[in-house]
Design a protein around this motif. Structure first.
Motif, PDB file in Angstrom:
ATOM      1  N   PHE A 140       0.824  -1.202   0.000  1.00 24.63           N
ATOM      2  CA  PHE A 140       0.000   0.000   0.000  1.00 24.63           C
ATOM      3  C   PHE A 140       0.862   1.257   0.000  1.00 24.63           C
ATOM      4  O   PHE A 140       0.650   2.180  -0.792  1.00 24.63           O
ATOM      5  CB  PHE A 140      -0.949   0.006   1.203  1.00 24.63           C
ATOM      6  CG  PHE A 140      -1.667   1.310   1.373  1.00 24.63           C
ATOM      7  CD1 PHE A 140      -2.639   1.702   0.466  1.00 24.63           C
ATOM      8  CD2 PHE A 140      -1.355   2.150   2.419  1.00 24.63           C
ATOM      9  CE1 PHE A 140      -3.297   2.919   0.605  1.00 24.63           C
ATOM     10  CE2 PHE A 140      -2.010   3.363   2.567  1.00 24.63           C
ATOM     11  CZ  PHE A 140      -2.984   3.746   1.657  1.00 24.63           C
ATOM     12  N   LEU A 141       1.852   1.294   0.880  1.00 24.12           N
ATOM     13  CA  LEU A 141       2.700   2.473   0.974  1.00 24.12           C
ATOM     14  C   LEU A 141       3.474   2.690  -0.323  1.00 24.12           C
ATOM     15  O   LEU A 141       3.563   3.810  -0.825  1.00 24.12           O
ATOM     16  CB  LEU A 141       3.649   2.355   2.167  1.00 24.12           C
ATOM     17  CG  LEU A 141       4.568   3.546   2.414  1.00 24.12           C
ATOM     18  CD1 LEU A 141       3.780   4.847   2.547  1.00 24.12           C
ATOM     19  CD2 LEU A 141       5.417   3.313   3.653  1.00 24.12           C
ATOM     20  N   LEU A 142       4.015   1.625  -0.893  1.00 26.97           N
ATOM     21  CA  LEU A 142       4.750   1.755  -2.151  1.00 26.97           C
ATOM     22  C   LEU A 142       3.818   2.264  -3.251  1.00 26.97           C
ATOM     23  O   LEU A 142       4.192   3.137  -4.046  1.00 26.97           O
ATOM     24  CB  LEU A 142       5.370   0.408  -2.525  1.00 26.97           C
ATOM     25  CG  LEU A 142       6.438   0.414  -3.604  1.00 26.97           C
ATOM     26  CD1 LEU A 142       7.578   1.361  -3.270  1.00 26.97           C
ATOM     27  CD2 LEU A 142       6.976  -1.000  -3.802  1.00 26.97           C
ATOM     28  N   GLY A 143       2.600   1.742  -3.298  1.00 27.63           N
ATOM     29  CA  GLY A 143       1.631   2.212  -4.279  1.00 27.63           C
ATOM     30  C   GLY A 143       1.317   3.689  -4.125  1.00 27.63           C
ATOM     31  O   GLY A 143       1.249   4.429  -5.117  1.00 27.63           O
ATOM     32  N   THR A 144       1.137   4.147  -2.893  1.00 26.97           N
ATOM     33  CA  THR A 144       0.834   5.562  -2.682  1.00 26.97           C
ATOM     34  C   THR A 144       2.036   6.444  -2.995  1.00 26.97           C
ATOM     35  O   THR A 144       1.872   7.565  -3.470  1.00 26.97           O
ATOM     36  CB  THR A 144       0.342   5.846  -1.247  1.00 26.97           C
ATOM     37  OG1 THR A 144       1.317   5.421  -0.312  1.00 26.97           O
ATOM     38  CG2 THR A 144      -0.980   5.166  -0.983  1.00 26.97           C
ATOM     39  N   LEU A 145       3.241   5.929  -2.757  1.00 25.96           N
ATOM     40  CA  LEU A 145       4.430   6.703  -3.116  1.00 25.96           C
ATOM     41  C   LEU A 145       4.530   6.878  -4.630  1.00 25.96           C
ATOM     42  O   LEU A 145       4.867   7.959  -5.119  1.00 25.96           O
ATOM     43  CB  LEU A 145       5.691   6.032  -2.562  1.00 25.96           C
ATOM     44  CG  LEU A 145       5.849   6.079  -1.043  1.00 25.96           C
ATOM     45  CD1 LEU A 145       7.020   5.216  -0.594  1.00 25.96           C
ATOM     46  CD2 LEU A 145       6.010   7.507  -0.560  1.00 25.96           C
ATOM     47  N   TYR A 146       4.234   5.819  -5.378  1.00 24.95           N
ATOM     48  CA  TYR A 146       4.220   5.933  -6.840  1.00 24.95           C
ATOM     49  C   TYR A 146       3.095   6.845  -7.305  1.00 24.95           C
ATOM     50  O   TYR A 146       3.244   7.590  -8.268  1.00 24.95           O
ATOM     51  CB  TYR A 146       4.061   4.558  -7.504  1.00 24.95           C
ATOM     52  CG  TYR A 146       5.347   3.807  -7.677  1.00 24.95           C
ATOM     53  CD1 TYR A 146       6.353   4.286  -8.518  1.00 24.95           C
ATOM     54  CD2 TYR A 146       5.566   2.610  -7.014  1.00 24.95           C
ATOM     55  CE1 TYR A 146       7.542   3.595  -8.687  1.00 24.95           C
ATOM     56  CE2 TYR A 146       6.750   1.904  -7.181  1.00 24.95           C
ATOM     57  CZ  TYR A 146       7.730   2.403  -8.016  1.00 24.95           C
ATOM     58  OH  TYR A 146       8.896   1.710  -8.185  1.00 24.95           O
ATOM     59  N   LEU A 147       1.974   6.809  -6.647  1.00 24.96           N
ATOM     60  CA  LEU A 147       0.828   7.638  -7.012  1.00 24.96           C
ATOM     61  C   LEU A 147       1.118   9.110  -6.731  1.00 24.96           C
ATOM     62  O   LEU A 147       0.812   9.985  -7.549  1.00 24.96           O
ATOM     63  CB  LEU A 147      -0.405   7.186  -6.234  1.00 24.96           C
ATOM     64  CG  LEU A 147      -1.754   7.758  -6.638  1.00 24.96           C
ATOM     65  CD1 LEU A 147      -2.083   7.383  -8.073  1.00 24.96           C
ATOM     66  CD2 LEU A 147      -2.834   7.235  -5.705  1.00 24.96           C
ATOM     67  N   ASP A 148       1.729   9.375  -5.603  1.00 27.09           N
ATOM     68  CA  ASP A 148       2.020  10.737  -5.173  1.00 27.09           C
ATOM     69  C   ASP A 148       3.175  11.351  -5.965  1.00 27.09           C
ATOM     70  O   ASP A 148       3.131  12.503  -6.356  1.00 27.09           O
ATOM     71  CB  ASP A 148       2.314  10.745  -3.675  1.00 27.09           C
ATOM     72  CG  ASP A 148       2.565  12.124  -3.137  1.00 27.09           C
ATOM     73  OD1 ASP A 148       1.784  13.035  -3.456  1.00 27.09           O
ATOM     74  OD2 ASP A 148       3.543  12.303  -2.399  1.00 27.09           O
ATOM     75  N   GLY A 149       4.228  10.581  -6.158  1.00 31.54           N
ATOM     76  CA  GLY A 149       5.362  11.057  -6.939  1.00 31.54           C
ATOM     77  C   GLY A 149       6.286  12.027  -6.237  1.00 31.54           C
ATOM     78  O   GLY A 149       7.062  12.715  -6.886  1.00 31.54           O
ATOM     79  N   THR A 150       6.254  12.093  -4.914  1.00 31.18           N
ATOM     80  CA  THR A 150       7.164  13.008  -4.225  1.00 31.18           C
ATOM     81  C   THR A 150       8.464  12.328  -3.800  1.00 31.18           C
ATOM     82  O   THR A 150       9.534  12.893  -3.951  1.00 31.18           O
ATOM     83  CB  THR A 150       6.501  13.651  -2.991  1.00 31.18           C
ATOM     84  OG1 THR A 150       5.991  12.636  -2.148  1.00 31.18           O
ATOM     85  CG2 THR A 150       5.389  14.588  -3.398  1.00 31.18           C
ATOM     86  N   ALA A 151       8.391  11.115  -3.304  1.00 28.94           N
ATOM     87  CA  ALA A 151       9.601  10.409  -2.862  1.00 28.94           C
ATOM     88  C   ALA A 151      10.260   9.670  -4.029  1.00 28.94           C
ATOM     89  O   ALA A 151      11.482   9.486  -4.039  1.00 28.94           O
ATOM     90  CB  ALA A 151       9.273   9.423  -1.751  1.00 28.94           C
TER      91      ALA A 151
END
Length: 144
Positions: A86-97
């Motif tokens: 979930f966290l990895l998916g949200t990081l890819y979705l967000d694009g900040t990290a």
């Protein structure tokens, strides 16, 4: 449209506020957990997740190190840890990290959603019903 944006903002906040519950890590314990994770040869998905989150957040001892955090988090996600997916998916979705990649976001969020992650299911319903993400599929979006 505003409802979709607010929904996505809620999903992102949820991702950032996930706690370890009974796995709380303080700065003294981080070294022990890191040593245990290394001794396990990267095969313990929970330890990998805890180390990755600690590096990503920059608290609990190690200091912020996005690259190192992503390595540990990806290892945990690849081993099937739902929160890591979930966290990895949200990081890819967000694009900040990391670089924004909607295809990777969908992949990781779908994996977490299939394991019962409510926030991942919410995120999937949003990205599949909003043309902004280029993956619009109302039939699939409604399933979530």
């Amino acid at each position: 449209m505003m409802r979709v944006i607010l929904g996505l903002a809620f999903v992102m906040l949820t991702a950032c506020s996930v706690t370890y519950d009974d796995e709380q890590v303080n700065s003294r314990e981080f070294g022990k957990i890191l040593n245990r994770a290394k001794a396990a040869g990267g095969r313990n998905r929970l330890l990998n997740y805890m180390v990755g989150r600690s590096y990503l957040e920059g608290i609990r001892g190690p200091g912020k190190n996005i690259e190192e955090g992503l390595i540990w988090l990806a290892a945990s996600a690849n081993q099937g840890h739902r929160e890591a997916e979930f966290l990895l998916g949200t990081l890819y979705l967000d694009g900040t990290a990391i670089s924004r990649d909607y295809k990777q976001a969908r992949y990781w969020l779908a994996r977490a959603a299939s394991k019962g992650s409510i926030p991942a299911q919410n995120a999937m319903s949003i990205i599949l019903t909003d043309e902004k993400y280029g993956m619009m599929n109302l039939d699939d979006g409604i399933k979530y």
